[in-house]
Each structure stands twice: as C-alpha cells, then as structure tokens.
Design a protein around this motif. Structure first.
Motif: not given
Length: 202
Positions: A33-34, A36-37, A40-41, A96-99, A101-102
């Motif tokens: 998760y981290y 991917r975050e 994404a960022d 998700s928000n991560t998705d 952003k990616l």
C-alpha cells in the motif's frame, strides 16, 4: 506427558505459527500500500480535458409521460439531472484515491473525487426517476431509464432489481436473462443478492 498437555502445546505452536504468518501477510499488504501511495504521489498529472465523459440522454427518456404526475419529486429529479449533465461525469466506481492518483495524477485528485461523487448522485437519481414511472404504471418508461443506468455500469442494486421487475411485468424473459448475464459479469457489493432476486423473477 498427559495427552491433553500434548494437545495444548501443539495448539499453542499452531497458533503461534498462524499469528506470525498473519503478521507477515499484513506487513506485506501495508508495504504494498505504501509503495503504491509513493508511486501515486509521484505520478504525472494527466490532461483530463478530453476524457470520454458521460452524457445523460434525457431526450431519450419519455419524460412527457410524467408531465401531469402528482409526484412532487419528479421535477426536482429532472432538474438535478439536467444540471449534472452540464458537468464532467465518469464512472469511477471501485477506484480508491490511490488508484485515481496513479491514473490521473495527484494534482487531479480533488477534481476526480468530485466527478466520482457526481456520478454516484446520477446513479441514485436514475433509480428515483424510474420509480416515478413505475408509480404511474409505466414499466416501459422505467426500463428505458434503468437500461441506461445499466449501460453506464451503475452499482446501485435497485437499478437492476427494478429493471428485472420491469422486464417481468412487460413479459420479456429474454431481456431478463440477458440482464442476469450482465450482472454476473459485474463486480459490485450487492451482486449476489441482486442475482438471487433476479433469479426468482424467472
């Protein structure tokens, strides 16, 4: 050593192994998760100007049939749909928000969240509009609205159960079978419940 003691020790060993395995799995999930975050960022902001935005085909809905309805919600529903039709709409269900952003870049996150929220509102309004037609004993009109909801991938369970009821009332078993097949191909929270209800309508 008594058999109960042996069994108790064996259970403790098994439990310890399971806990360690669970922790490792959990740690791996969080690490993923981290990671991917972080990706994404750092993702590049995409130009979202010309995406394939959704347009609600209000002109294809038989709204004239409801002009004299006593349902006070009807004009409010249509008015809100018309307003939403002048905004950007996309089906971002399940992302998700991560998705987001990616796929679209962190700089577009807020806009994409708003787009997703507006689409979710459209899903609800479509089922509400269909209910207006059903209250006026017009399952064909309701089906037209709900079929559009199905076409855009609504994940509102009512969209599909009401559509199934329309097909049953209109005597269209083939369309009901096609609807069941379509729902089976989807992935949303109430899928199994919807399939059960639709199956009972056959």
């Amino acid at each position: 050593m008594p058999i109960l003691t042996i069994l108790f020790i064996a259970f403790i060993i098994w439990l310890t192994v399971r806990i360690r395995h669970s922790r490792k799995k959990s740690d791996a999930t969080w690490d993923n998760y981290y990671e991917r975050e972080r990706e994404a960022d750092l993702a590049e902001n995409r130009d979202i100007t010309n995406l394939s935005y959704i347009t609600i085909p209000l002109e294809k809905f038989p709204l004239n049939f409801l002009e004299n309805t006593d349902n006070e919600d009807f004009p409010l529903i249509v008015d809100e749909l018309e307003q939403l039709n002048h905004t950007r709409l996309l089906n971002l269900n399940g992302k998700s928000n991560t998705d987001l952003k990616l796929e679209y870049g962190p700089g577009n996150l807020k806009e994409m969240q708003e787009i997703a929220d507006r689409f979710s509102r459209v899903e609800v309004l479509l089922t509400d509009l269909a209910k207006c037609f059903l209250e006026e004993k017009n399952p064909e009109g309701a089906a037209t609205v709900l079929e559009y909801g199905s076409d855009i991938g609504s994940d509102i369970s009512t969209n599909y159960t009401l559509l199934g009821e329309c097909y049953r009332e209109l005597g269209e078993p083939d369309k009901l079978k096609s609807l069941i097949k379509h729902v089976k191909s989807m992935d949303f929270l109430m899928k199994d419940s919807v399939l059960k209800e639709l199956g009972e309508m056959q």
